[in-house]
Write a protein that holds these residues in place. Structure first.
Motif, PDB file in Angstrom:
ATOM      1  N   PRO A 575       0.800  -1.365   0.070  1.00 13.25           N
ATOM      2  CA  PRO A 575       0.004  -0.075   0.058  1.00 13.25           C
ATOM      3  C   PRO A 575       0.955   1.289  -0.070  1.00 13.25           C
ATOM      4  O   PRO A 575       1.867   1.363   0.542  1.00 13.25           O
ATOM      5  CB  PRO A 575      -0.911  -0.062   1.277  1.00 13.25           C
ATOM      6  CG  PRO A 575      -0.048  -1.053   2.115  1.00 13.25           C
ATOM      7  CD  PRO A 575       0.574  -2.069   1.442  1.00 13.25           C
ATOM      8  N   TYR A 576       0.326   2.112  -0.387  1.00  8.47           N
ATOM      9  CA  TYR A 576       0.939   3.506  -0.667  1.00  8.47           C
ATOM     10  C   TYR A 576       1.046   4.616   0.515  1.00  8.47           C
ATOM     11  O   TYR A 576      -0.104   4.536   1.055  1.00  8.47           O
ATOM     12  CB  TYR A 576       0.495   4.279  -1.812  1.00  8.47           C
ATOM     13  CG  TYR A 576       1.141   5.474  -2.085  1.00  8.47           C
ATOM     14  CD1 TYR A 576       2.355   6.062  -2.576  1.00  8.47           C
ATOM     15  CD2 TYR A 576       0.294   7.024  -1.760  1.00  8.47           C
ATOM     16  CE1 TYR A 576       2.969   7.305  -2.830  1.00  8.47           C
ATOM     17  CE2 TYR A 576       1.029   8.376  -1.751  1.00  8.47           C
ATOM     18  CZ  TYR A 576       2.098   8.389  -2.498  1.00  8.47           C
ATOM     19  OH  TYR A 576       2.751   9.421  -2.583  1.00  8.47           O
ATOM     20  N   HIS A 577       2.004   4.762   1.240  1.00  8.18           N
ATOM     21  CA  HIS A 577       2.274   5.672   2.293  1.00  8.18           C
ATOM     22  C   HIS A 577       2.809   6.939   2.016  1.00  8.18           C
ATOM     23  O   HIS A 577       4.095   6.865   1.892  1.00  8.18           O
ATOM     24  CB  HIS A 577       2.731   4.955   3.233  1.00  8.18           C
ATOM     25  CG  HIS A 577       1.790   3.754   4.150  1.00  8.18           C
ATOM     26  ND1 HIS A 577       0.492   3.985   4.673  1.00  8.18           N
ATOM     27  CD2 HIS A 577       2.059   2.575   4.124  1.00  8.18           C
ATOM     28  CE1 HIS A 577       0.116   2.903   4.823  1.00  8.18           C
ATOM     29  NE2 HIS A 577       1.076   1.850   4.474  1.00  8.18           N
ATOM     30  N   GLU A 578       2.413   8.083   2.038  1.00 12.44           N
ATOM     31  CA  GLU A 578       3.053   9.018   1.397  1.00 12.44           C
ATOM     32  C   GLU A 578       4.317   9.459   1.926  1.00 12.44           C
ATOM     33  O   GLU A 578       5.284   9.737   1.182  1.00 12.44           O
ATOM     34  CB  GLU A 578       2.110  10.363   1.529  1.00 12.44           C
ATOM     35  CG  GLU A 578       2.521  11.681   1.029  1.00 12.44           C
ATOM     36  CD  GLU A 578       2.663  11.783  -0.519  1.00 12.44           C
ATOM     37  OE1 GLU A 578       3.457  12.635  -1.015  1.00 12.44           O
ATOM     38  OE2 GLU A 578       1.880  11.174  -1.078  1.00 12.44           O
ATOM     39  N   GLU A 579       4.187   9.571   3.178  1.00 12.81           N
ATOM     40  CA  GLU A 579       5.459  10.235   3.970  1.00 12.81           C
ATOM     41  C   GLU A 579       6.743   9.153   3.775  1.00 12.81           C
ATOM     42  O   GLU A 579       7.765   9.397   3.662  1.00 12.81           O
ATOM     43  CB  GLU A 579       5.246  10.525   5.600  1.00 12.81           C
ATOM     44  CG  GLU A 579       6.450  10.861   6.369  1.00 12.81           C
ATOM     45  CD  GLU A 579       6.139  11.112   7.749  1.00 12.81           C
ATOM     46  OE1 GLU A 579       7.088  11.242   8.358  1.00 12.81           O
ATOM     47  OE2 GLU A 579       5.069  11.027   8.315  1.00 12.81           O
ATOM     48  N   ARG A 580       6.297   7.850   4.094  1.00 17.71           N
ATOM     49  CA  ARG A 580       7.316   6.872   3.943  1.00 17.71           C
ATOM     50  C   ARG A 580       7.839   6.891   2.339  1.00 17.71           C
ATOM     51  O   ARG A 580       9.079   6.601   2.003  1.00 17.71           O
ATOM     52  CB  ARG A 580       6.708   5.346   4.157  1.00 17.71           C
ATOM     53  CG  ARG A 580       7.581   3.979   3.882  1.00 17.71           C
ATOM     54  CD  ARG A 580       6.568   2.933   4.384  1.00 17.71           C
ATOM     55  NE  ARG A 580       7.067   1.764   4.022  1.00 17.71           N
ATOM     56  CZ  ARG A 580       6.429   0.496   4.105  1.00 17.71           C
ATOM     57  NH1 ARG A 580       5.353   0.361   4.565  1.00 17.71           N
ATOM     58  NH2 ARG A 580       7.035  -0.560   3.731  1.00 17.71           N
ATOM     59  N   TYR A 581       6.905   7.082   1.543  1.00 17.95           N
ATOM     60  CA  TYR A 581       7.434   6.845   0.016  1.00 17.95           C
ATOM     61  C   TYR A 581       8.450   8.107  -0.300  1.00 17.95           C
ATOM     62  O   TYR A 581       9.347   7.866  -1.009  1.00 17.95           O
ATOM     63  CB  TYR A 581       5.968   6.965  -0.888  1.00 17.95           C
ATOM     64  CG  TYR A 581       6.376   6.898  -2.334  1.00 17.95           C
ATOM     65  CD1 TYR A 581       6.727   5.654  -3.003  1.00 17.95           C
ATOM     66  CD2 TYR A 581       6.374   8.075  -3.037  1.00 17.95           C
ATOM     67  CE1 TYR A 581       6.701   5.634  -4.232  1.00 17.95           C
ATOM     68  CE2 TYR A 581       6.330   8.081  -4.438  1.00 17.95           C
ATOM     69  CZ  TYR A 581       6.737   6.787  -5.003  1.00 17.95           C
ATOM     70  OH  TYR A 581       6.871   6.753  -6.486  1.00 17.95           O
ATOM     71  N   TYR A 627      11.625   0.620   0.636  1.00 18.63           N
ATOM     72  CA  TYR A 627      10.212   0.710   0.856  1.00 18.63           C
ATOM     73  C   TYR A 627       9.620  -0.655   1.644  1.00 18.63           C
ATOM     74  O   TYR A 627       8.836  -0.570   2.336  1.00 18.63           O
ATOM     75  CB  TYR A 627       9.462   0.909  -0.441  1.00 18.63           C
ATOM     76  CG  TYR A 627       8.014   1.512  -0.105  1.00 18.63           C
ATOM     77  CD1 TYR A 627       7.764   2.768   0.141  1.00 18.63           C
ATOM     78  CD2 TYR A 627       6.986   0.643  -0.298  1.00 18.63           C
ATOM     79  CE1 TYR A 627       6.416   3.045   0.572  1.00 18.63           C
ATOM     80  CE2 TYR A 627       5.709   1.029   0.008  1.00 18.63           C
ATOM     81  CZ  TYR A 627       5.451   2.428   0.338  1.00 18.63           C
ATOM     82  OH  TYR A 627       4.202   2.678   0.807  1.00 18.63           O
TER      83      TYR A 627
END
Length: 1359
Positions: A575-581, A627
């Motif tokens: 899943p996409y996580h903005e800050e982590r990405y 990631y």
């Protein structure tokens, strides 16, 4: 963490509750919980059912009985296809019961239980039967009912009709009743056949989906892979699954044959007595003959499939290496390899085609022979032939025609399916990947104890002639392979079933503690990558053991990128996580790259990252790992793919900071990184030779210390560019859609050779119009000779004893009366003449049939081979830009699935359909000749046939077109998954890729089911017209009984029965032939409409033989843009490089360095200006002359399956002594000489049994052997250690001392000793001078780059 259950049996069974938990409630078929598992299927017997709630769902399984059988639910789609055409959005989605997932789950359970129960005696064919047994039995029941009704019409009802014609006293109502019974029999036959056909169609779709799902899942579990295994898998999902589909679909016809035979024997004995047994014995003897033909066909098919596998695998290898092939001007060499394999394949195909043609000839002849033998024997023994009895028997034997005709086809389907199942079973029994991962908590995350690990190497097997592949090997000792040329010529293959374990890592004892950063170094081929592969489980443990206690992320040395967006390549199913990405993008130095992309991180990446530079691919590869947030990180030399500044930034911010606390094994040649590692492993020849901290190893004064002496500049590096594509490519040639960031072009079937033009063009390839007309004439003569037998029988019977005219005269003039005006045929004085002619009709028919069969088989395969060769030449002549935007799977489909259609299907359809059409037309003309008034009805029926054929075939072509288009994504996904198999497994993403595969597969299955349903939709309506024709003929006989003889009536009814039985089948095959002919159109598209490079050779402007004699390169205002609307990537480059000069080319990302190399090889033509080599404008000469005069060592080395010698000298132009000399200069002589077969040592596809460094040295030896005056090095030493880099540079200085050398620099110490350095920026040459001069200029960009590396004077550099 592994989701798989590993079985020693080699089964592919998975823990389905984990894989399919999302669909657990939908697709798990638990029989115990279902009160009646057949309830949904039984609902098909309801006359009417409401439409499904989901308008996208395919209505077939929710349709009522009449709609299900008649495929009425497709009428709206077919109408739209005719009016507007179809798009992918018009296709229905499969209902759950037909999808791949639930059927694959059930098939896996059955296979697993069967393997556990039977072990080595297991049979996939038996499991397949168990899988579809119930549905097949029901379908066969309907087929038996269809056969019974088919028998009743021409046998029982026809005899009553002929008796009615002879007995003028019977009332009209009885005649009309007989016509009604005839209509009922034909109508019920049509519906029963339709029910069995449609049920078989859905069954075959389920089997097809389950099998392809099974194959892909097994691929994810393979211990070894590679291009050759990929070729086998692609053959499975294209050609082999088609055979299994046909067996499930059409195999149900076989049961009708014995049922029809029993009924015919019983009834013919009742009518004619014991002599009827003669014809039935003839037909009975036909079965073993056909069984023998089927057996021979099966044997030929086995050998043909192996050759096809080889050709498809070789094409896959060529397409994946096309850029290098063009750089080296090696197109002719590989064309010869393909031609050799193709010629051998064509010989095998011709054998199968001759057998098929013989079957097509003898099948219609056998019922004629049965009739001839019966009637001749009956009459010779003194029995009188009576028209009613004769034509009843004639009709009975003719009724057997369809079942006899389908027998060889059904046997062929089952035989070929059995061959395919055996091949597939061997594939399923290949060893599974064995996971070393265990669930445990502790300080030690990786533990080796006395571990010896081996790669599995395929063994050359000249007896079984099989060909296979295996995973990468660092040190190889293997069975001998033949020379790369002779292997194909002699038809030798590498076995996929026999693998030899080759020990590569020895006595490894190692503990890796949590949170440690372990550096791994060593010379080329020392086993560094193999150590990481042992941790991921890709190697086979021989001794000792390994435990991996934690999740693993792998960054491979050659980055794997799949065709999707940048974001999807990084998320990799998470899943996409903005800050982590964003953190990952920053620490992997990808911000600037994403800014350059047209659509940011949503820009599509081409296959294998074709529109990315090497550094960009590796950074995305690294970002994927970061990631993923795993416990253990295996980094296989990722820092060599980026410049020194970026490398240091990634090491500090990513490896040391972002991944702090993680356990990391870092393979690197950079001493500045090794000294910051907690521990360093130095490897040599598969052993961990030295181990300790950087300082401890230095104090040992061992091999590690010696390696350090070659790296005083601490491995400074410059930007590394893409694999022979431009670093600036992201906003140049590959960026075709500036708005959407789309690279891969959509496939469109827009050939200019469509429709009748395609048929005419195909006829030309098959020998020309005259040859094809002769073949059609032979088909007509064969059909007329077949028809002539029935006509002669009618003439013979109507002639009687030859005294009918005399009796008519006596009746007219002498008022005499006779009970039988014709008399008995046995009293005819010319009886022998009639018998002789009747018997000779069979001989004539067989002669025409054999000539026809041999001619068609030979000419059509000649045509397909010419088309293949032309298509191959055209593809090889395409510019590199074509391959950048065209997926390899799309091209490969032309050479696999479409060529299979041309080689196997089209010859069969051509002969059978034309033979059938001629039969139908001549029979109908005969009926109209007997009943002229029937011509009106026949004209109306013919008009309807033509109308349906012209109109409704549009729908068939549209659905087949979509079917062809939707197959490519499946093949692309399989190819991509095989390339990244190790990474997919290591990250535990099998489930994600399986789901992605299922989405594509279900779309393909839906399009295939709609296409095949449209065929039946069309033929059902044709069949209904045939029912009407039969009824009208019967009515004509009843109403006109006073104007025709009983023999003429019997002949007319026999003809029309044969036509009504045969015409739907012929029209179905005709429609299918037209639809499958889209494969011919697709191949023709690649023979006509592909872009081409400039001429290979220009005879009138060929350079002198010794050109280039000096190696002087002069660029005059050279400009380059990749498309007219794109900006210039080279802007007025002017430079003069003297003969023998060594020039280093440096510059930051997007400066145009690789574009300069592209122009020198004319991979892309200049937009303006010129380049002269020794005074000759390179744009004026042929590409072969140019490229063969320049040697290049690319960034990513490419090797081919064959031998070491073949990879160095594919044209056999050099002696062994010259090759050994080149190997010695490339520092490979010692390694190759250790091998048992030395120069004939086998090289796997893509050189997978060599390390990346060793492959690069082979490329160096290749360049040395060419002895060109100009050498291009596109960062060729990026993947080798410091010592090997030093040796390579020394070789370049010594061996190429008199050559002009252009090097795209990656280690600045390499350009320090060059004559001049060219600094590029924004597509322009901003500096071009000696290194000393540039370092002395305060404003020099080169000086600034050196200062950024901490180098202020050239004295800081040493080599």
């Amino acid at each position: 963490m592994s989701i798989h259950k590993w079985l020693s049996t080699g089964s592919i069974y998975l823990n389905v509750e984990d894989i399919d938990e999302k669909h657990n409630g939908d697709i798990t078929r638990n029989v115990k919980k279902q009160k009646n598992r057949y309830a949904p299927a039984l609902k098909h017997f309801l006359p009417y059912r409401p439409a499904p709630a989901d308008s996208r769902a395919m209505p077939s399984n929710s349709a009522g009985m009449f709609s299900f059988v008649a495929i009425t639910w497709m009428s709206r789609l077919m109408w739209k296809a005719y009016r507007k055409g179809l798009t992918e959005d018009d296709l229905f989605d499969l209902q759950m019961v037909d999808r791949a997932e639930p059927n694959a789950q059930r098939l896996e359970k059955l296979w697993h239980a069967h393997v556990v129960k039977r072990g080595e005696m297991s049979s996939l064919s038996s499991v397949m039967w168990r899988f579809c047994r119930t549905r097949c039995i029901v379908a066969m029941t309907f087929m038996v009912l269809a056969v019974i009704f088919q028998f009743l019409g021409p046998a029982v009802v026809q005899q009553f009709i002929l008796a009615y014609v002879e007995d003028k006293k019977q009332p009209l109502w009885w005649g009309i009743s007989l016509v009604a019974m005839l209509f009922a029999c034909q109508l019920l036959r049509n519906y029963c056949f339709g029910a069995g056909y449609v049920m078989g169609l859905h069954t075959a779709t389920r089997v097809q989906g389950a099998m392809q799902h099974l194959i892909y899942k097994k691929m994810l579990l393979l211990r070894t892979g590679g291009d050759r295994v990929l070729g086998q898998i692609l053959t499975f999902v294209t050609n082999e699954q088609e055979r299994i589909f046909e067996a499930c679909h059409m195999g149900v016809l076989l049961l009708g044959t014995p049922v029809m035979f029993v009924m015919c024997v019983a009834y013919s004995l009742l009518v004619l007595g014991p002599w009827a047994l003669v014809g039935n014995v003839v037909i009975l003897l036909f079965y073993p003959v056909m069984a023998g033909i089927a057996s021979l066909t099966s044997m030929v098919r086995i050998s043909t499939v192996k050759v096809t596998d080889q050709r498809v695998g070789l094409m896959s290898e060529i397409l994946n290496s096309i850029r290098l092939i063009k750089m080296y001007a090696w197109e002719d060499s590989f064309a010869d390899k393909i031609a050799t394999v193709r010629n051998f394949e064509r010989k095998q195909l011709q054998k199968a085609a001759f057998l098929q043609s013989f079957s097509n000839t003898i099948t219609p002849a056998i019922t004629l022979l049965a009739s001839i033998s019966t009637f001749l024997g009956y009459s010779i023994t003194g029995n009188n032939l009576i028209a009613a009895e004769v034509f009843t028997i004639f009709a009975v034997f003719t009724a057997m025609q369809f079942t006899v005709g389908t027998l060889p086809y059904g046997i062929k389907c089952l035989a070929e399916a059995n061959v395919s199942c055996k091949k597939l079973q061997k594939f399923l029994h290949r060893p599974n990947y064995e996971s070393p991962f265990i669930r445990s908590v502790g300080e030690k995350l990786v533990e080796f104890r006395n571990g010896t690990f081996a790669w599995e190497v395929a063994v050359v097997d000249t007896k079984s002639k099989k060909k296979g592949n295996r995973k990468r090997v660092s040190v190889v000792k293997r069975e001998p392979a033949e020379n790369g040329d002779s292997m194909e010529e002699e038809g030798k293959f590498i076995s996929v079933d026999e693998n030899l374990p080759v020990e590569t890592l020895h006595d490894i004892t190692l503990d890796v503690h949590r949170g440690k950063l372990i550096g791994v170094c060593g010379s080329v081929g020392s086993g560094k990558s193999s150590l990481l592969s042992a941790i991921t489980g890709d190697m086979r443990p021989v001794n000792g053991h390994i435990k991996v206690m934690g999740s693993v992320a792998l960054v491979s040395q050659q980055a794997w990128i799949f065709n999707d967006t940048v974001r999807e390549n990084i998320l990799f199913g998470l899943p996409y996580h903005e800050e982590r990405y964003r953190d990952v993008i920053t620490c992997c130095s990808l911000q600037r790259d994403l800014e350059l992309l047209a659509n940011g991180d949503k820009t599509e990446i081409g296959e294998r990252g074709s529109n990315l530079s090497g550094g960009q691919k590796q950074r995305i590869n690294l970002a994927r790992a970061v990631y993923a947030n795993k416990d253990i990180y295996l980094l296989d030399d990722p820092l060599s793919a980026v410049d020194a500044k970026v490398a240091r930034n990634i090491f500090n911010h990513c490896i040391k900071s972002k991944l702090s606390g993680k356990t990391i094994l870092l393979v690197t040649h950079g001493m500045q990184f090794l000294e910051q590692c907690d521990e360093v492993l130095y490897m040599k020849d598969g052993y961990i030779l030295e181990r300790g901290t950087h300082k401890e190893l230095l104090n040992l004064n061992g091999d590690y210390y010696q390696m350090l002496q070659f790296d005083h500049v601490r491995d400074n590096k410059e930007t590394k560019e893409g694999d022979s594509v431009n670093e600036e490519g992201l906003y140049s040639e590959e960026e075709y859609d500036d708005v959407a960031g789309k690279l891969i072009s959509d496939e469109e079937h827009t050939t200019t050779q469509a429709g009748y033009k395609a048929y005419l063009k195909y006829a030309k390839y098959c020998g020309g119009y005259c040859i094809m007309l002769v073949l059609l004439l032979l088909v007509l003569l064969f059909t007329l000779s077949r028809l002539g037998a029935g006509v002669w029988l009618q003439i013979w019977l109507d002639e009687g004893d030859g005294k009918e005219g005399e009796r008519i005269y006596n009746v007219t003039h002498h008022n005499q009366t006779f009970d039988n005006m014709k008399g008995f045929v046995n009293d005819n004085p010319f009886l022998w003449f009639y018998q002789l002619i009747y018997g000779m009709t069979f001989v004539v028919m067989m002669v025409f049939g054999m000539i026809k069969g041999i001619g068609i088989a030979r000419q059509l395969l000649y045509g397909s081979s010419r088309l293949h060769d032309t298509m191959f030449r055209k593809v090889m002549r395409c510019p590199v830009s074509f391959f950048d935007v065209t997926p390899a799977g799309r091209i490969l489909q032309r050479f696999s699935k479409d060529m299979d259609e041309l080689d196997v299907r089209v010859p069969f359809f051509f002969e059978f359909v034309w033979q059938g059409l001629m039969f139908v037309i001549t029979q109908m003309f005969l009926v109209c000749f007997i009943f002229p008034i029937f011509s009106i009805a026949m004209a109306v029926a013919t008009g309807l046939f033509i109308f349906l054929d012209m109109w409704l075939n549009v729908g068939l072509r549209e659905t087949k077109r979509l079917d062809n288009l939707l197959k490519s994504p499946v093949l692309n996904h399989i190819s991509s998954s095989m390339a990244g198999l190790s990474i997919i497994r290591t990250y535990g993403r099998q489930k994600i890729f399986l789901e992605r595969f299922c989405l594509k597969l279900n779309r393909t299955l839906a399009s295939d089911l709609i296409f095949r349903s449209s065929v039946r939709w069309f033929t059902f309506r044709m069949d209904m017209i045939a029912v009407v024709i039969v009824t009208l003929t019967g009515l004509s006989v009843i109403l006109l009984r006073d104007t025709v003889t009983s023999a003429q009536s019997g002949l007319a009814l026999s003809c029309v029965f044969a036509v009504s039985t045969f015409v739907p089948y012929v029209m179905q095959l005709k429609s299918e032939m037209q639809a499958r002919f889209t494969s011919v159109e697709r191949v023709l598209e690649y023979t006509e409409d592909l872009p081409e490079e400039a001429a290979v050779k220009i005879p009138d402007n060929s350079p002198p033989e010794n050109w280039p004699w000096a190696g002087e390169v002069v660029m005059k205002d050279a400009t380059l843009r990749y498309r007219p609307e794109l900006p210039l990537v080279l802007q007025g480059v002017s430079a003069e490089i003297k003969a023998g000069e060594k020039v280093g080319i440096v510059g930051r990302t997007g400066a145009g360095k690789s574009s300069l190399v592209t122009t020198l090889l004319r991979l892309t033509e200049l937009s303006g200006g010129s380049i002269l080599i020794d005074g000759i404008d390179i744009s004026k000469i042929g590409l072969h002359d140019l490229r063969s005069a320049i040697a290049i060592i690319p960034q990513d080395p490419v090797l081919f399956q064959g031998t070491v010698r073949y990879n160095l000298d594919p044209f056999n132009e050099h002696t062994d002594e010259k090759i050994w000399e080149a190997l010695e200069k490339a520092h490979l002589k010692e390694k190759v000489s250790r091998e048992e077969k030395q120069l004939l040592t086998a090289v796997e596809a893509d050189g997978e049994n060599l390390s990346v460094g060793e492959k690069q040295l082979v490329c160096l030896a290749r360049a040395l052997l060419r002895k060109n005056r100009i050498l291009l090095l596109d960062e060729a030493t990026a993947s080798v250690d410091i010592e090997t880099d030093f040796l390579i540079q020394q070789t370049v200085r010594d061996a190429f001392a008199h050559c002009t050398v252009l090097t795209i620099a990656h280690r600045l110490n390499t350009v320090a000793t060059y004559n001049r350095v060219m600094v590029m920026d924004a597509g322009m040459v901003v500096e071009f001078d000696t290194p000393v001069s540039l370092m002395n200029r305060e404003d020099s960009l080169f000086r600034q780059m050196m200062l950024a590396m901490g180098i202020s004077t050239l004295q800081d550099l040493s080599i």
